[in-house]
Write an enzyme that holds these catalytic residues in place. Sequence first.
Site, short mmCIF file in Angstrom:
data_model
loop_
_atom_site.label_atom_id
_atom_site.label_comp_id
_atom_site.label_asym_id
_atom_site.label_seq_id
_atom_site.Cartn_x
_atom_site.Cartn_y
_atom_site.Cartn_z
N CYS A 71 33.01 38.94 40.74
CA CYS A 71 32.89 38.73 42.19
C CYS A 71 31.58 38.03 42.51
CB CYS A 71 32.95 40.06 42.94
SG CYS A 71 34.57 40.86 42.92
N CYS A 149 36.96 48.98 39.96
CA CYS A 149 37.13 47.59 40.37
C CYS A 149 37.87 47.58 41.70
CB CYS A 149 37.91 46.78 39.33
SG CYS A 149 38.09 45.04 39.81
N CYS A 375 46.15 26.00 43.18
CA CYS A 375 45.01 26.91 42.98
C CYS A 375 43.71 26.14 42.85
CB CYS A 375 45.25 27.78 41.74
SG CYS A 375 45.44 26.83 40.21
#
Length: 417
Positions: A71, A149, A375
Site C-alpha cells: 500500500c 491485511c 488495468c
Amino acid sequence: MQDLTITAVGAQGDGLARLPDGKPAFVPLTLPGERVRARMDGARGELAEILTASAERIDPACRHFGVCGGCAFQHWAAEPYRAWKADQVRVQLSMEGLETEILAPFAAPPASRRRVALHARKIPKANGGGAQLGFKERRSWNLVPIAECPVTDPRIVAALPALARLAEPFLEHPKSAPTLHVTLTGTGLDIDVTGVERKSGGLSADARMRAAMAASEGDFARVTMAGETVYGARQPLVKLGQAIVALPPGSFLQAVPAAERAMVAFAVAEAQGAARIADLYCGVGTFTFSLAEVGAVHAAEMNAPSIAALKAAMGGVPGLKPIHAEARDLVKRPVLSTELAKTDVVVIDPPRAGAAEQTVEIAKSKVAKVVSVSCNPATFAKDARTLVETGFRLKKVLPVDQFVWSPHIEVVGVFTR
C-alpha cells in the site's frame, strides 16, 4: 538530511518536491502541501520527519503500512486520494491529446480482495523453523511478515497460519523462493505455487506428501505448482454472470468481486440493443456470460485452458444468446476487421501491455461502439488515440479503484462513432 516542500503526488505514489538545484525529488509516504525532512540518495528520499502535516493526512489502517510495499496511500483521506486517481487517468489521456468526461471513480471497499500473492521465506531453525508469509518491503526484496491485511478478504487473512504451513514443504530446496498465488473461490481457497526450484526435479515425494497434508488440514480446495496439481479436494468454482465456472490452475480473475461487478454492469449497459458482440481477451468469461444475456457473443482469449473452462460452463446456463469461444493469439492473430463485419459492439480487456494489434483491426472495421477495459491508463490512452484518429469519439471513462490504497487505477472507456 534535506527539508522539502511536497507539491504533488507522482504516478508511482511518491510525493514530489524540488531540490535546491531545481531537480525533482521523490519522497514516499508524503502528501501535497507537507513540509518534510528526508534522507536523500540522489533524487530518491526516505521520510525522516514530518515538519508540517497536511490536513488530509489520516492514521493508516494497517500496522504494516510504511514498511510493506503493498500500500502507498493509507495515510491519505479518501476524497483527495480518489480525486488523485481520477486525475491520473486525465493525465494519461492528455499525453495522447485526448479529453473526455471522467466519471466519479468506483471505489472498491477494503477487506474485499479475493486474490493475493504471498511470498514465502524459511524461518531459521534457531528461530523455531517453519515458513513465514508476507509481502515485499518497499523497493526491496526483503519480506514483511504479515499478521493482518485490511485490503484482503478476511477469509484469506484467517487462513494465513494454514498457508504458512502449506508453504513450508515448498522451501525444501535452498534456491526456492515460493510465491503462493491465493484465490478465494466459492468452494474454498485455490493456491498456485510458483518460484520452486525445478532443476533438481521439483518437490520430493516427502515434500509433496507434507504439502498435501497441510492442504487437507487447511481445508483448501486445490493446490497446484505452476499448474501441476499437488492436492485437489474440490474444483475451485466462481460465479460469472449466471454461469458457474471451474477455474483452471493459475487462471486470471479480477481481484475484487465488487469491482468486477461494476465493470461488467458498465459494459452490459453500453451493449444494450446489440445483436452481435465481440468479447476479446475474454479470460474465463468475466464479461462473456453477462453479455450473452444481451446478444450473441464471439469470445476470444489467448489462454486455451481459460477458453476450455468457459466452454464447459456454457451448457449450465439456459436462456443465453449463442456464444462462440475460441483460443486465439490476439497479438499474432487479432480478430480481423472483416471478421467484425457484423459486430455491433466490441468489449476488450487486454493485459497491461495493451492491445495495439487488435485495436488497429477494430479501427478498420465498421463497429459502432467499443467498450475498453484496462488495468493500465497509459496503454489505454495509446489504444484510445488509435481509435479516435480513425473516427471514434471517446465518450466517457470510468476509473475503477480496484487495488485500494495502491497507485494502480483501472479504467473502462466507451468509444462511439
